[in-house]
Design an enzyme around this catalytic site. Structure first.
Site, PDB file in Angstrom:
ATOM      1  CG  HIS A  39      -0.881  23.566  89.310  1.00 50.83           C
ATOM      2  ND1 HIS A  39       0.340  23.030  88.986  1.00 50.83           N
ATOM      3  CD2 HIS A  39      -1.133  24.506  88.369  1.00 50.83           C
ATOM      4  CE1 HIS A  39       0.802  23.627  87.892  1.00 50.83           C
ATOM      5  NE2 HIS A  39      -0.070  24.527  87.494  1.00 50.83           N
ATOM      6  CD  GLU A  88      13.868  30.703  85.919  1.00 50.69           C
ATOM      7  OE1 GLU A  88      13.668  29.763  86.717  1.00 50.69           O
ATOM      8  OE2 GLU A  88      14.764  31.548  86.082  1.00 50.69           O
ATOM      9  CG  ASP A 110       7.771  19.221  85.182  1.00 44.84           C
ATOM     10  OD1 ASP A 110       6.794  20.005  85.174  1.00 44.84           O
ATOM     11  OD2 ASP A 110       8.582  19.154  84.245  1.00 44.84           O
ATOM     12  NE  ARG A 145       4.218  17.742  80.829  1.00 49.10           N
ATOM     13  CZ  ARG A 145       5.484  17.468  81.065  1.00 49.10           C
ATOM     14  NH1 ARG A 145       6.104  16.560  80.327  1.00 49.10           N
ATOM     15  NH2 ARG A 145       6.132  18.090  82.027  1.00 49.10           N
ATOM     16  CG  LEU A 148      10.837  15.199 106.334  1.00 49.30           C
ATOM     17  CD1 LEU A 148      11.879  14.350 105.615  1.00 49.30           C
ATOM     18  CD2 LEU A 148       9.482  14.993 105.659  1.00 49.30           C
TER      19      LEU A 148
HETATM   20  C1  IPE Z   1      10.269  23.098  87.138  1.00 50.81           C
HETATM   21  O1  IPE Z   1       9.277  22.744  86.262  1.00 50.81           O
HETATM   22  C2  IPE Z   1       9.704  23.964  88.245  1.00 50.81           C
HETATM   23  C3  IPE Z   1       8.861  23.289  89.216  1.00 50.81           C
HETATM   24  C4  IPE Z   1       8.571  22.015  89.231  1.00 50.81           C
HETATM   25  C5  IPE Z   1       8.340  24.136  90.253  1.00 50.81           C
HETATM   26  P1  IPE Z   1       8.926  23.619  84.970  1.00 50.81           P
HETATM   27  O2  IPE Z   1       7.777  22.969  84.323  1.00 50.81           O
HETATM   28  O3  IPE Z   1       8.790  25.039  85.332  1.00 50.81           O
HETATM   29  O4  IPE Z   1      10.263  23.437  84.101  1.00 50.81           O
HETATM   30  P2  IPE Z   1      10.479  23.556  82.528  1.00 50.81           P
HETATM   31  O5  IPE Z   1       9.840  24.837  82.090  1.00 50.81           O
HETATM   32  O6  IPE Z   1       9.821  22.382  81.896  1.00 50.81           O
HETATM   33  O7  IPE Z   1      11.952  23.532  82.353  1.00 50.81           O
HETATM   34  C1  IPE Z   2       4.835  21.437  87.801  1.00 49.29           C
HETATM   35  O1  IPE Z   2       3.895  21.101  86.849  1.00 49.29           O
HETATM   36  C2  IPE Z   2       4.321  22.456  88.777  1.00 49.29           C
HETATM   37  C3  IPE Z   2       4.889  23.798  88.594  1.00 49.29           C
HETATM   38  C4  IPE Z   2       5.827  24.140  87.769  1.00 49.29           C
HETATM   39  C5  IPE Z   2       4.336  24.838  89.451  1.00 49.29           C
HETATM   40  P1  IPE Z   2       3.746  21.903  85.486  1.00 49.29           P
HETATM   41  O2  IPE Z   2       2.727  22.977  85.663  1.00 49.29           O
HETATM   42  O3  IPE Z   2       5.069  22.372  85.005  1.00 49.29           O
HETATM   43  O4  IPE Z   2       3.178  20.775  84.523  1.00 49.29           O
HETATM   44  P2  IPE Z   2       3.562  20.540  83.007  1.00 49.29           P
HETATM   45  O5  IPE Z   2       5.049  20.435  82.930  1.00 49.29           O
HETATM   46  O6  IPE Z   2       3.043  21.717  82.253  1.00 49.29           O
HETATM   47  O7  IPE Z   2       2.876  19.269  82.651  1.00 49.29           O
HETATM   48 MG    MG Z   3       6.479  21.561  83.811  1.00 49.53          MG
END
Ligand code: IPE
Ligand code: IPE
Ligand code: MG
Length: 248
Positions: free
Chosen positions: A39, A69, A22, A26, A133
């Site tokens: 990404h 989601e 995650d 940001r 792995l």
């Molecule tokens: C969880 O992160 C999903 C992945 C890392 C693929 P999200 O960014 O979607 O989760 P929330 O919305 O903060 O809970």
């Molecule tokens: C995680 O990073 C990757 C996916 C959920 C695909 P985010 O896209 O959720 O990054 P933040 O949480 O908005 O920073």
């Molecule tokens: Mg996120």
């Protein structure tokens, strides 16, 4: 009276690490870049972490790449993410295969683009005999979706109520044959599960770091492993060192 069933001394190296990758968005925002650049940087980091896991002797690595989601994000972000994932498979498969990585998919393939579906199936097929792995890619994955999918299959198979056990449910999950994660890492500081491995995480150790995923490198992983090694996993039991105190 002596207590039975002491906690088995668990290895200090986790057999299975699962990562909620995650913070890509940001990470990008902090640099004034578009979210997709985050990404992209995230996939580059993934290459480093897979390599480090091979080096550290981790047997199973599960990565949360796209949740059920995440389809609710703006279409440009979803499309961009799908393209990045298609590219990753296309460009990384050869090297992953060379490293002895066996790829599995967790989730439903149907909503993915035809190119991505084809890429995933090829990656699974091409790497099926590798054993260094096991890399589980949770892609269009949701823990609730996984459990519903399992219920449906069990009902379709005519499973009787008394036959439903923890072991049987495990056989109907996307993770069939894969041990539960020992350690779940979440980057970017959120303290939530976000529909990830909600069944399998029952006794996982958690490690949360404020570091955004693209910056979570080898040394950060090493830190998480050190912390894991210092944890006392009790699985609801008592540690054998405390037997004396219980018995008086
Ligand atoms: C969880 O992160 C999903 C992945 C890392 C693929 P999200 O960014 O979607 O989760 P929330 O919305 O903060 O809970
Ligand atoms: C995680 O990073 C990757 C996916 C959920 C695909 P985010 O896209 O959720 O990054 P933040 O949480 O908005 O920073
Ligand atoms: Mg996120």
């Amino acid at each position: 009276m002596t207590l039975k069933a002491p906690v088995a001394p668990s290895s200090t190296v986790p057999q299975h690490i699962a990562i909620i990758m995650d913070g890509n968005g940001r990470w990008a925002r902090k640099r004034g870049l578009p979210r997709l650049a985050g990404h992209k940087a995230g996939t580059e980091n993934l290459r480093r972490i897979i390599k480090a896991c091979v080096e550290f002797g981790i047997k199973y690595l599960t990565i949360y790449a796209f949740s059920t989601e995440n389809w609710g994000r703006p279409p440009e972000e979803v499309d961009g993410l799908m393209r990045i994932l298609e590219d990753v498979i296309e460009h990384e498969l050869k090297e992953l295969d060379r490293q002895g990585v066996q790829i599995h998919h967790l989730g439903q393939l149907d909503r993915l683009s035809p190119k991505l579906q084809k890429g995933v199936l090829e990656a699974v097929e091409q790497t099926r005999n590798n054993d260094r792995l096991v890399l589980n890619v949770a892609l269009n994955y949701g823990g609730r979706d996984e459990i519903i999918h399992a219920f449906r299959q069990m009902l379709a198979d005519g499973v009787k109520p008394e036959e439903v056990t923890v072991e049987l449910v495990g056989k109907y999950l996307y993770t069939v044959g894969i041990p539960d994660p020992d350690l779940i890492i979440r980057t970017s500081g959120e303290l939530r599960i976000s529909n990830f491995m909600i069944w399998q995480a029952a006794y996982a150790e958690w490690y949360v770091t404020p570091t955004y995923w693209p910056d979570f490198g080898r040394e950060e992983l090493r830190k998480a492993l050190d912390e894991y090694a210092s944890r006392d996993r009790r699985f609801g039991k008592v540690d054998s060192s405390e037997y004396g105190e219980i018995n008086g």
